[in-house]
Design a protein around this motif. Structure first.
Motif, PDB file in Angstrom:
ATOM      1  N   GLU A   1       0.820  -1.218   0.000  1.00  0.00           N
ATOM      2  CA  GLU A   1       0.000   0.000   0.000  1.00  0.00           C
ATOM      3  C   GLU A   1       0.853   1.268   0.000  1.00  0.00           C
ATOM      4  O   GLU A   1       0.393   2.329  -0.436  1.00  0.00           O
TER       5      GLU A   1
ATOM      6  N   GLY B   1       5.428  -5.600   0.298  1.00  0.00           N
ATOM      7  CA  GLY B   1       4.210  -6.408   0.333  1.00  0.00           C
ATOM      8  C   GLY B   1       3.474  -6.379  -1.002  1.00  0.00           C
ATOM      9  O   GLY B   1       3.984  -5.879  -2.008  1.00  0.00           O
TER      10      GLY B   1
ATOM     11  N   MET C   1       1.504 -13.466  -3.596  1.00  0.00           N
ATOM     12  CA  MET C   1       2.972 -13.505  -3.761  1.00  0.00           C
ATOM     13  C   MET C   1       3.371 -12.940  -5.121  1.00  0.00           C
ATOM     14  O   MET C   1       4.371 -12.234  -5.238  1.00  0.00           O
TER      15      MET C   1
HETATM   16  N1  UDP Z   1       1.881 -14.166   0.780  1.00  0.00           N
HETATM   17  C1  UDP Z   1       2.014 -15.523   1.016  1.00  0.00           C
HETATM   18  N2  UDP Z   1       3.190 -15.993   1.520  1.00  0.00           N
HETATM   19  C2  UDP Z   1       4.245 -15.184   1.847  1.00  0.00           C
HETATM   20  C3  UDP Z   1       4.089 -13.803   1.634  1.00  0.00           C
HETATM   21  C4  UDP Z   1       2.898 -13.312   1.100  1.00  0.00           C
HETATM   22  O1  UDP Z   1       1.106 -16.284   0.763  1.00  0.00           O
HETATM   23  O2  UDP Z   1       5.291 -15.675   2.297  1.00  0.00           O
HETATM   24  C5  UDP Z   1       0.651 -13.645   0.138  1.00  0.00           C
HETATM   25  C6  UDP Z   1      -0.512 -13.479   1.080  1.00  0.00           C
HETATM   26  O3  UDP Z   1      -1.692 -13.846   0.395  1.00  0.00           O
HETATM   27  C7  UDP Z   1      -0.502 -11.982   1.348  1.00  0.00           C
HETATM   28  C8  UDP Z   1      -0.055 -11.421   0.022  1.00  0.00           C
HETATM   29  O4  UDP Z   1       0.905 -12.376  -0.448  1.00  0.00           O
HETATM   30  O5  UDP Z   1      -1.775 -11.498   1.695  1.00  0.00           O
HETATM   31  C9  UDP Z   1       0.545 -10.043   0.041  1.00  0.00           C
HETATM   32  O6  UDP Z   1       1.454  -9.933   1.112  1.00  0.00           O
HETATM   33  P1  UDP Z   1       1.145  -9.022   2.401  1.00  0.00           P
HETATM   34  O7  UDP Z   1      -0.291  -9.150   2.808  1.00  0.00           O
HETATM   35  O8  UDP Z   1       2.162  -9.352   3.430  1.00  0.00           O
HETATM   36  O9  UDP Z   1       1.401  -7.565   1.818  1.00  0.00           O
HETATM   37  P2  UDP Z   1       1.362  -6.148   2.573  1.00  0.00           P
HETATM   38  O10 UDP Z   1       0.225  -6.179   3.565  1.00  0.00           O
HETATM   39  O11 UDP Z   1       2.677  -5.967   3.275  1.00  0.00           O
HETATM   40  O12 UDP Z   1       1.175  -5.154   1.457  1.00  0.00           O
END
Ligand code: UDP
Length: 248
Positions: A25, A62, A87
Motif C-alpha cells: 500500500e 508487500g 505472492m
Molecule cells: N503471501 C504468502 N506468503 C508469503 C508472503 C505473502 O502467501 O510468504 C501472500 C498473502 O496472500 C498476502 C499477500 O501475499 O496477503 C501479500 O502480502 P502481504 O499481505 O504481506 O502484503 P502487505 O500487507 O505488506 O502489502
C-alpha cells in the motif's frame, strides 16, 4: 559517482546492513489501488539516500496494493491459490521498485522465492549475500514462497538469513508504535522502546506475530518509522528522527 561507492559527504550510518520492509500500500499513493509511479520514485529516492551512506540494503515489499490472499479466500477463492496470487503481486511491486532505483543509478536485484527465471533471479542465499557486498540493493520478492505466510515474515526470515542488523518498518501515517491507534485516539502514546514480549502480549501493530517471534528469537531489532517525511529513512539510519525500537 558510481552506485557502488558511498557519497563522500554522507553522514555515517549506525548500521552496515539493514532490511527495509514496506507494505504494498505504500506504493499506491492516493489512488487506493495499484502502483503510483511518482510514489514509487519517491521511496526509491529515500532508499538511494541511505545507499549513498554506504549501507547495504535488503528490501521486502508487500502486495496488498494489488491482492491479499485472505481477501481472495473471504470471497470464495481457494486460499492457497489466493496466496500465490498475493505472492505474485509482490513481484510486480519489486520490479517497479527495481526500475525506479535503476533510474536513479542504484544497482539492484530482484530475487524471488518462487522461480521465474525470465523475470528475476531465484533466491540463492550466498549469491544474495554477494550482491549485498557489492552494494547492490536486494529486493526479496514472492514472500517466503509459501502460502499462509505474509511478507512481514518474509522480511524477518530474509533479514536473519542475510545477517541484517535490524528490520526497518517504513510506515505511512504513523511514526512508531503507539499504545493505541493514534489516528483514532488523541491521547495515544508512542513508545521510544518496547520489548518483543510486550508487542506480542498487547498485540501492538508492528508486524504480524510470527514475524515478531522470528525477530525475537534471533535478537533482531525492529525499528518502526514513518516513510512520509522526505529524508526520514536516512535520518533514522543516521541516528536522528522519530521512531520506535522494538527489541530485548
Ligand atoms: N503471501 C504468502 N506468503 C508469503 C508472503 C505473502 O502467501 O510468504 C501472500 C498473502 O496472500 C498476502 C499477500 O501475499 O496477503 C501479500 O502480502 P502481504 O499481505 O504481506 O502484503 P502487505 O500487507 O505488506 O502489502
Amino acid at each position: 559517482m558510481t552506485a557502488d561507492a558511498p557519497a563522500s559527504d554522507a553522514p555515517k550510518a549506525t548500521f552496515n546492513r539493514v532490511m527495509l520492509k514496506i507494505s504494498g500500500e505504500a506504493l499506491m499513493g492516493d489512488q487506493g489501488f495499484g502502483l503510483h509511479p511518482p510514489t514509487v520514485q519517491r521511496i526509491a529516492q529515500e532508499v538511494k539516500s541511505v545507499h549513498d551512506m554506504g549501507v547495504e540494503i535488503c528490501m521486502v515489499i508487500g502486495g496488498g496494493n494489488v491482492f491479499r490472499g485472505l481477501q481472495g479466500s473471504a470471497q470464495g477463492m481457494e486460499r492457497t491459490t489466493a496466496d500465490y496470487m498475493g505472492m505474485l503481486a509482490t513481484v510486480m511491486n519489486a520490479l517497479a521498485m527495481q526500475s525506479a532505483l535503476e533510474g536513479l543509478g542504484v544497482f539492484c536485484r530482484v530475487i524471488t522465492a518462487i522461480r521465474m527465471d525470465e523475470v528475476a533471479e531465484p533466491y540463492i542465499r550466498r549469491r544474495a549475500v554477494r550482491h549485498l557486498e557489492k552494494k547492490r540493493v536486494c529486493i526479496f520478492a514472492a514472500g517466503t514462497g509459501n502460502p499462509y505466510f505474509t511478507t512481514d515474515t518474509a522480511a524477518a526470515l530474509r533479514a536473519n538469513e542475510m545477517a541484517c542488523e535490524a528490520i526497518f518498518m517504513g510506515k505511512n501515517g504513523v511514526d512508531g508504535v503507539y499504545d493505541k491507534d493514534p489516528r483514532a485516539h488523541d491521547d495515544a502514546k508512542r513508545y521510544d522502546k518496547v520489548s518483543f514480549d510486550e508487542v506480542l502480549a498487547k498485540n501492538l501493530k508492528v508486524m504480524d506475530a510470527s514475524a515478531i517471534a522470528l525477530a525475537r528469537d534471533n535478537n533482531l531489532p525492529i525499528v518502526v518509522f514513518s516513510l512520509d517525511e522526505p529524508g526520514g529513512f536516512r535520518g533514522i539510519l543516521g541516528g536522528t528522527g522519530t521512531c520506535t525500537v522494538v527489541g530485548g
